[in-house]
Design a protein around this motif. Structure first.
Motif, short mmCIF file in Angstrom:
data_model
loop_
_atom_site.label_atom_id
_atom_site.label_comp_id
_atom_site.label_asym_id
_atom_site.label_seq_id
_atom_site.Cartn_x
_atom_site.Cartn_y
_atom_site.Cartn_z
N THR A 62 70.11 45.79 50.30
CA THR A 62 70.84 45.24 50.68
C THR A 62 71.70 45.84 52.32
OG1 THR A 62 72.14 44.32 48.16
CG2 THR A 62 73.71 43.65 49.84
N LEU A 63 71.75 46.72 52.16
CA LEU A 63 72.54 46.97 53.24
C LEU A 63 71.34 46.34 54.78
CD1 LEU A 63 72.46 51.15 52.69
CD2 LEU A 63 74.91 48.95 53.38
N PRO A 64 72.55 45.96 55.69
CA PRO A 64 71.81 46.19 57.06
C PRO A 64 71.34 46.87 57.45
CG PRO A 64 74.00 45.44 57.32
CD PRO A 64 73.37 46.19 55.90
N ASP A 73 79.27 48.50 57.06
CA ASP A 73 80.51 48.75 56.06
C ASP A 73 81.12 48.31 55.41
OD1 ASP A 73 80.28 51.68 58.03
OD2 ASP A 73 82.11 50.40 59.43
N TYR A 74 81.07 46.86 55.16
CA TYR A 74 81.16 45.83 54.54
C TYR A 74 80.16 45.70 53.53
CZ TYR A 74 81.56 41.55 53.04
OH TYR A 74 82.73 40.18 51.57
N THR A 75 79.36 45.70 53.84
CA THR A 75 78.24 45.78 52.64
C THR A 75 77.45 47.12 51.58
OG1 THR A 75 76.37 44.19 54.18
CG2 THR A 75 75.52 44.88 52.40
N ILE A 80 78.71 49.24 47.06
CA ILE A 80 78.89 50.71 45.98
C ILE A 80 80.22 49.59 45.05
CG2 ILE A 80 80.48 52.43 45.96
CD1 ILE A 80 79.77 52.66 48.43
N GLY A 81 80.73 48.85 44.70
CA GLY A 81 81.42 48.11 43.73
C GLY A 81 80.92 47.30 43.40
#
Length: 360
Positions: A62-64, A73-75, A80-81
């Protein structure tokens, strides 16, 4: 006068087990117990490693590629959520299902059968029907995570303790009758919920749909911390009392004869199940058949119903199922269909257990 025949020492020795025989039986059972112990340890290790590996794949996929950016940071916060919600839901649903099946002595029942999920949806529907979808700039109480969770969980606990506590302690009815009462209340709650939903305007109904189906895509951070804290406390409390629940597996009369207050422990389990279900449902939405899958899978893997093993393993299998399902669906491009797949597989598994029990 003839004297009665007396048993010879040779014949008596065949009827009375000697110390050597008992020692031989114990030594014969020792390898089997050692094998079962190794099997349980291996099962816990493999489950933990698989859960960690799937969570890593979710982050990695998922992370860029570029870090230290706003998108990264947003991803990161989003993933994490999602992972936090999967862990909370797995622990809550796994623990509640195993404990509920212990007091009901039935492997196909879940807390949903006594109307907990239906009551939560009814509370959410009445709440949004009363205050509206949005009131003012700060939104309504429906949008406030802490207030919404407090009201929903509080009403669910009050309902469960008032009705089921009164039926178990005051009326002293049998547990099958209690389950039948819960089933009827669940049907009533669904009917009332459907009536109120027909009176909602389209905007309010669209907002209500966010809690009608399980969704792991966007998780409220405040609600995640609240649900996680409640779930962790309840899980620790249940693990500390695992020996009591092991004795309750023997049945009501044997447990009472061994010093267990069966009625009080049943009420405590119902209270824990209420908190577990309210935490999971308030966080992501109703998950009906997920508990049946992970609870029965833990029984089959471990070949035991001891709660010190089945409780944590059911939570671990839940994490594997949610994280693995989310990762697989993401590769297929249908990420938002996880709850639908869970309910479909869980429904088929529920029918399988019913047919298996009938043929058995």
């Amino acid at each position: 006068m003839a004297t009665p025949n007396k048993p010879t020492p040779t014949s008596a020795s065949h009827n009375i087990p000697t110390e050597g025989t008992a020692a031989a039986d114990t030594s014969a059972e020792a390898p089997r117990f050692a094998q079962l112990r190794r099997r349980r340890i291996v099962a816990h290790i493999i489950t933990t490693l698989l859960a960690i590996g799937l969570i890593y794949l979710l982050f990695h996929d998922t992370l860029p590629s570029r870090s230290n950016t706003k998108a990264w940071d947003y991803t990161l916060n989003l993933v994490i959520g999602q992972v936090g919600a999967m862990i909370v839901v797995s622990v809550a649903i796994g623990f509640s299902t195993v404990l509920f099946q212990t007091v009901t002595a039935n492997r196909i029942l879940t807390p949903s059968i006594i109307g907990f999920d239906s009551l939560f949806l009814l509370i959410q529907t009445i709440m949004i029907w009363t205050v509206g979808a949005t009131v003012g700039e700060e939104g309504s109480i429906f949008d406030h995570a802490l207030a919404n969770y407090s009201i929903s969980a509080g009403l669910m606990v009050i309902f469960a303790m008032t009705l089921y506590g009164w039926l178990l302690v005051g009326k002293r009815i049998a547990l099958p009758t209690l389950l039948l009462v819960g089933l009827v209340f669940g049907l009533v709650f669904r009917s009332i919920t459907g009536m109120f939903q027909r009176m909602l305007d389209p905007a309010a109904y669209m907002q209500l749909q966010s809690v009608m189906f399980a969704d792991f895509s966007f998780v409220n951070p405040t609600l995640l911390m609240i649900s996680g804290g409640v779930t962790a406390l309840c899980a620790i409390f249940a693990l500390l009392r695992h020996r009591r629940y092991d004795v309750m597996l023997l049945g009501r009369d044997p447990a009472i004869s061994l010093g267990i207050n069966h009625r009080r422990e049943t009420i405590i389990v119902l209270f824990l199940c209420t908190l577990f279900v309210s935490s999971a449902t308030a966080l992501v939405g109703p998950v009906l058949f997920f508990g049946i899958i992970i609870a029965n899978a833990s029984y089959q893997v471990l070949s035991t119903q001891r709660h010190i093993h089945t409780l944590p393993l059911s939570a671990g299998l839940g994490i594997i199922g949610l994280a693995g399902g989310q990762y697989a669906l993401r590769q297929l491009g249908v990420e938002g269909s996880l709850s639908i797949v869970i309910e479909f597989i869980g429904g088929l598994f529920f029918l399988f257990l019913l047919l298996k029990g009938r043929t058995a």
